[in-house]
Design a protein around this motif. Structure first.
Motif, PDB file in Angstrom:
ATOM      1  N   GLY A 119       0.820  -0.692   0.379  1.00  0.00           N
ATOM      2  CA  GLY A 119       0.123  -0.018  -0.072  1.00  0.00           C
ATOM      3  C   GLY A 119       1.445   1.182   0.390  1.00  0.00           C
ATOM      4  O   GLY A 119       0.036   2.143  -0.372  1.00  0.00           O
ATOM      5  N   TRP A 120       2.429   1.330   0.422  1.00  0.00           N
ATOM      6  CA  TRP A 120       2.919   2.381   0.090  1.00  0.00           C
ATOM      7  C   TRP A 120       3.707   2.325  -0.671  1.00  0.00           C
ATOM      8  O   TRP A 120       4.014   1.525  -1.782  1.00  0.00           O
ATOM      9  CB  TRP A 120       3.886   2.442   1.588  1.00  0.00           C
ATOM     10  N   THR A 121       3.974   3.816  -0.988  1.00  0.00           N
ATOM     11  CA  THR A 121       5.446   3.829  -2.717  1.00  0.00           C
ATOM     12  C   THR A 121       6.485   3.789  -2.515  1.00  0.00           C
ATOM     13  O   THR A 121       6.991   4.204  -1.121  1.00  0.00           O
ATOM     14  CB  THR A 121       4.514   5.487  -3.068  1.00  0.00           C
ATOM     15  N   VAL A 122       7.106   2.871  -3.356  1.00  0.00           N
ATOM     16  CA  VAL A 122       8.846   2.997  -2.678  1.00  0.00           C
ATOM     17  C   VAL A 122       9.483   4.215  -3.313  1.00  0.00           C
ATOM     18  O   VAL A 122       8.967   4.251  -4.499  1.00  0.00           O
ATOM     19  CB  VAL A 122       9.027   1.585  -3.622  1.00  0.00           C
ATOM     20  N   PRO A 123      10.083   4.848  -2.483  1.00  0.00           N
ATOM     21  CA  PRO A 123      10.594   6.441  -2.731  1.00  0.00           C
ATOM     22  C   PRO A 123      11.680   5.421  -3.721  1.00  0.00           C
ATOM     23  O   PRO A 123      12.253   4.060  -3.405  1.00  0.00           O
ATOM     24  CB  PRO A 123      10.803   6.756  -1.841  1.00  0.00           C
TER      25      PRO A 123
ATOM     26  N   ALA B 182       6.118   5.586   3.361  1.00  0.00           N
ATOM     27  CA  ALA B 182       4.447   5.649   4.130  1.00  0.00           C
ATOM     28  C   ALA B 182       4.620   6.854   5.183  1.00  0.00           C
ATOM     29  O   ALA B 182       5.217   7.403   5.876  1.00  0.00           O
ATOM     30  CB  ALA B 182       4.590   4.314   5.933  1.00  0.00           C
ATOM     31  N   PRO B 183       2.915   7.091   5.496  1.00  0.00           N
ATOM     32  CA  PRO B 183       2.541   8.570   6.433  1.00  0.00           C
ATOM     33  C   PRO B 183       2.950   8.761   7.704  1.00  0.00           C
ATOM     34  O   PRO B 183       3.470   7.733   8.274  1.00  0.00           O
ATOM     35  CB  PRO B 183       1.269   8.203   6.355  1.00  0.00           C
ATOM     36  N   VAL B 184       3.774   9.833   8.553  1.00  0.00           N
ATOM     37  CA  VAL B 184       4.418   9.807   9.558  1.00  0.00           C
ATOM     38  C   VAL B 184       3.508   9.041  10.515  1.00  0.00           C
ATOM     39  O   VAL B 184       4.515   8.091  11.068  1.00  0.00           O
ATOM     40  CB  VAL B 184       4.518  11.325   9.758  1.00  0.00           C
TER      41      VAL B 184
END
Length: 518
Positions: free
Chosen positions: A21-25, A110-112
Motif C-alpha cells: 500500500g505505500w509508494t516505494v521512494p 509511509a505516512p508519518v
C-alpha cells in the motif's frame, strides 16, 4: 548464499506502489537517499566550512538537528553533510539522516503516523537478500588491506567523538553482519558501539541478548575468531529494519529480510575480500575483520576518561573495562565515500529503535487482542526504547481489562520497555501535550497505576542499578509501570471532548496550509 525464506514476491521498482500500500521512494543506497532529501524543503543541508571530527562535529549538530534526549538547547532539524573534515582531505561525514519522522516517512514511503504499521507489514512480508558479483558491488571500488604498508584506519576514516569525555573515536552507525560459526546461512545484523583502539583494532560493546554476541561466544568456545563485516552509509531501510529485536525477530532470523520487505526488493550482498563473510554491496564503507577469541581491552585504554560515549538515555555511559576486539583485515569503500554517523542520544536513535519497537508491539497486540490497539508510539523521551504510548479503542466493558492486558503484552514483547501510557482513541498519541492532558483528566494515581517490579530492562538506564534501588540485584533490572489514562468504558459518555464545527481553515489562512490566497 544468505539465508532463504519460504516466500514469493514481485520486485517493486522505485516510484511504484508497494503491494502493501505505500509508494516505494527512488532510494537504493545512501546517495539516492540524499538526492531525495535535496528535493524536500528544510530536510537537508551541506557545509564546506571545515569541522573537527573530535567533539566539534557533534557539537555543531547538537544545535542543528540532534533532538531526542540531547541536553537542551537542541531541536529536530535537517540532515547535514560536512564536506571538509579536519585532517581528512576529501572525506565527508553525514549526520541526522533519520533524525525526524518526517524524513523517515519520505525515505520509506509511509505516512508519518503509520510508520510503525508499515514496519509491521514489512516484517510480515519479508524478502531475503541476494548475493551479486563483485564487479557490480560499489562498496569495493577502493580497497585498503591491513597488510599494506602504512595501513591505519585512524587516518583513513574520520570516526567522530561526540564529547570531550568520549573513550575515543566511534563508528556510531556501523551495521555489524555476522554468522553462526556452524551455519553461515544463519546471519544476524545489528548496530553496535565500535570504538577505534589502534590502527587495525576496534572494541565492540554488546548489550545483553544480542545474537552476534551469541555467535562470538560460540566461536570463542572453540578458540576461533568470528568473521564480520561492518557496513556504513546505507539505504536507510537497512539500518532501521535491522533494529528489530527478539521475539519479533527471533534467533536465526536475518533482519535484512525486513529491509527487503520495506523496499519490495532484496538487499544486495557481496563476498568480502579478506574474511569469509558478506558485505552490503551498496554500502559507502565496509570494514572487514574478525572478532578475536579470548582477547579483551578496556574501552578507554587510550583516553583514560572513564567514560564511553553519550548513549540514547541522554547520559554518557561508563567505559567498559573488558570488551571484545575486532582485528581489521581490510577497508573497502565507494569512490569519495560518505561516512555516516549519529549523535548518540539524538532523534535519529529514536527513529532507528523506536519505529521497529512500535511495529513489534503493534504486531503482538494485533495478534493477541485484535482491533483493540489502534496505534503505538515509542516516545522520544525514552530514546525509542523506554516509553511507549498505546492508543486503544474500547468497545465493551471487558476491554477495560483487555487494555491493561495490551500494556502487559507490550512489556512482554519488548524487554527494554520501561513505562507504558494507555490513551483512548480521541487522544493524539504523537502529541505529548494531549497525552499529558489525558493523564490529568482520565487518571488517578492510586487507581490507574500498575507496578511490575523486578523485571529485566536496559543496562544503560542509570536508575536500573543496585546503587539507585537496593532491591535490584543486577544492573539492568527495574520496576516497570503502566499508566492507564483511559476512560472506564461505562463512563465514556461523561468524557466526551468538546466538539467543534468541521471547516476548511485554509479558506481563512491559506499560507498556513500551503495554499495560495484567492
Amino acid at each position: 548464499m544468505p539465508q532463504k525464506r519460504a516466500t514469493t514476491y514481485h520486485i517493486v521498482k522505485p516510484g511504484d506502489p508497494h503491494p502493501m500500500g505505500w509508494t516505494v521512494p527512488p532510494v537504493n543506497d545512501l546517495r539516492s537517499a540524499i538526492e531525495l532529501l535535496k528535493t524536500l524543503p528544510g530536510q537537508y543541508i551541506e557545509t564546506d566550512r571545515e569541522v573537527d571530527p573530535k567533539d566539534e562535529l557533534a557539537g555543531v549538530y547538537r544545535y542543528i538537528g540532534a533532538g531526542g534526549t540531547v541536553m537542551r538547547p537542541t531541536r529536530i532539524g535537517p540532515a547535514m553533510t560536512f564536506n571538509s573534515i579536519k585532517g581528512y582531505p576529501g572525506s565527508r561525514v553525514l549526520v541526522g539522516m533519520l533524525a525526524s519522522r518526517e524524513r523517515v516517512s519520505a525515505l520509506l514511503g509511509a505516512p508519518v503516523r503509520e510508520l510503525g504499521v508499515q514496519m509491521a507489514q514489512a516484517r510480515q512480508n519479508v524478502i531475503p537478500p541476494v548475493v551479486i558479483d563483485r564487479k557490480d558491488a560499489p562498496c569495493q571500488e577502493v580497497v585498503y588491506r591491513a597488510d599494506d604498508e602504512g595501513f591505519d584506519l585512524r587516518r583513513l576514516l574520520p570516526a567522530p567523538t561526540n564529547t570531550t569525555e568520549d573513550a575515543g573515536p566511534y563508528f556510531c552507525l556501523g551495521l555489524v553482519l555476522g554468522s553462526d560459526p556452524d551455519d553461515r546461512d544463519n546471519v544476524d545484523v545489528t548496530i553496535h558501539r565500535l570504538c577505534v583502539q589502534s590502527k587495525d583494532e576496534l572494541s565492540i560493546f554488546f548489550a545483553p541478548g544480542r545474537h552476534i554476541d551469541a555467535f562470538r561466544q560460540k566461536a570463542e568456545a572453540h578458540g576461533k575468531p568470528l568473521p564480520v563485516s561492518i557496513n556504513m552509509g546505507l539505504d536507510p531501510a537497512i539500518p532501521i529494519g535491522a533494529t528489530f529485536e527478539a521475539p519479533t525477530t527471533p534467533f536465526g532470523f536475518d533482519e535484512l529480510c525486513v529491509a527487503g520487505g520495506l523496499r519490495g526488493r532484496p538487499v544486495e550482498l557481496v563476498e568480502c575480500l579478506t574474511v569469509p563473510q558478506w558485505a552490503i554491496a551498496r554500502a559507502e564503507i565496509v570494514i572487514e575483520g574478525e572478532i578475536l577469541p579470548n582477547v579483551r581491552v578496556a574501552e578507554d585504554q587510550n583516553s583514560k576518561t572513564g567514560k564511553a560515549m553519550p548513549e540514547f538515555p541522554g547520559y554518557t555511559g561508563d567505559a567498559n573495562p573488558s570488551l571484545p576486539v575486532i582485528k581489521v583485515k581490510s577497508i573497502t569503500t565507494r569512490k569519495n565515500p560518505i561516512l555516516q554517523t549519529l549523535v548518540g542520544p539524538g532523534e535519529e536513535h529514536v527513529s532507528l529503535a523506536g519505529i521497529p519497537t512500535e511495529a513489534s508491539i503493534y504486531l503482538e497486540c494485533h495478534d493477541a487482542l485484535p482491533g483493540l490497539v489502534k496505534n503505538v508510539y515509542a516516545h522520544s523521551a525514552g530514546g525509542g526504547k523506554f516509553l511507549a504510548i498505546l492508543q486503544v479503542e474500547k468497545k465493551n466493558a471487558g476491554d477495560d481489562g483487555m487494555t491493561r492486558q495490551a500494556a502487559m503484552t507490550a512489556l512482554a514483547v519488548y524487554r527494554e520497555l520501561k513505562n507504558v501510557i494507555l490513551v483512548d482513541e480521541d487522544v493524539d498519541l504523537f502529541d505529548t501535550n494531549d497525552v499529558l492532558w489525558a493523564m490529568q483528566t482520565r487518571f488517578s494515581g492510586d487507581l490507574d497505576t500498575i507496578f511490575v517490579p523486578g523485571l529485566a530492562g536496559h543496562v544503560l538506564d542509570p536508575s536500573q542499578t543496585p546503587e539507585y534501588d537496593p532491591r535490584v540485584t543486577a544492573k539492568g533490572t527495574t520496576t516497570k509501570t503502566i499508566f492507564d489514562c483511559t476512560v472506564p468504558f461505562h463512563l465514556k459518555k461523561h468524557f466526551v471532548r468538546a466538539q467543534f464545527k468541521e471547516v476548511d481553515p485554509s479558506l481563512w489562512a491559506p499560507s498556513l496550509f500551503g495554499k495560495d490566497s484567492v
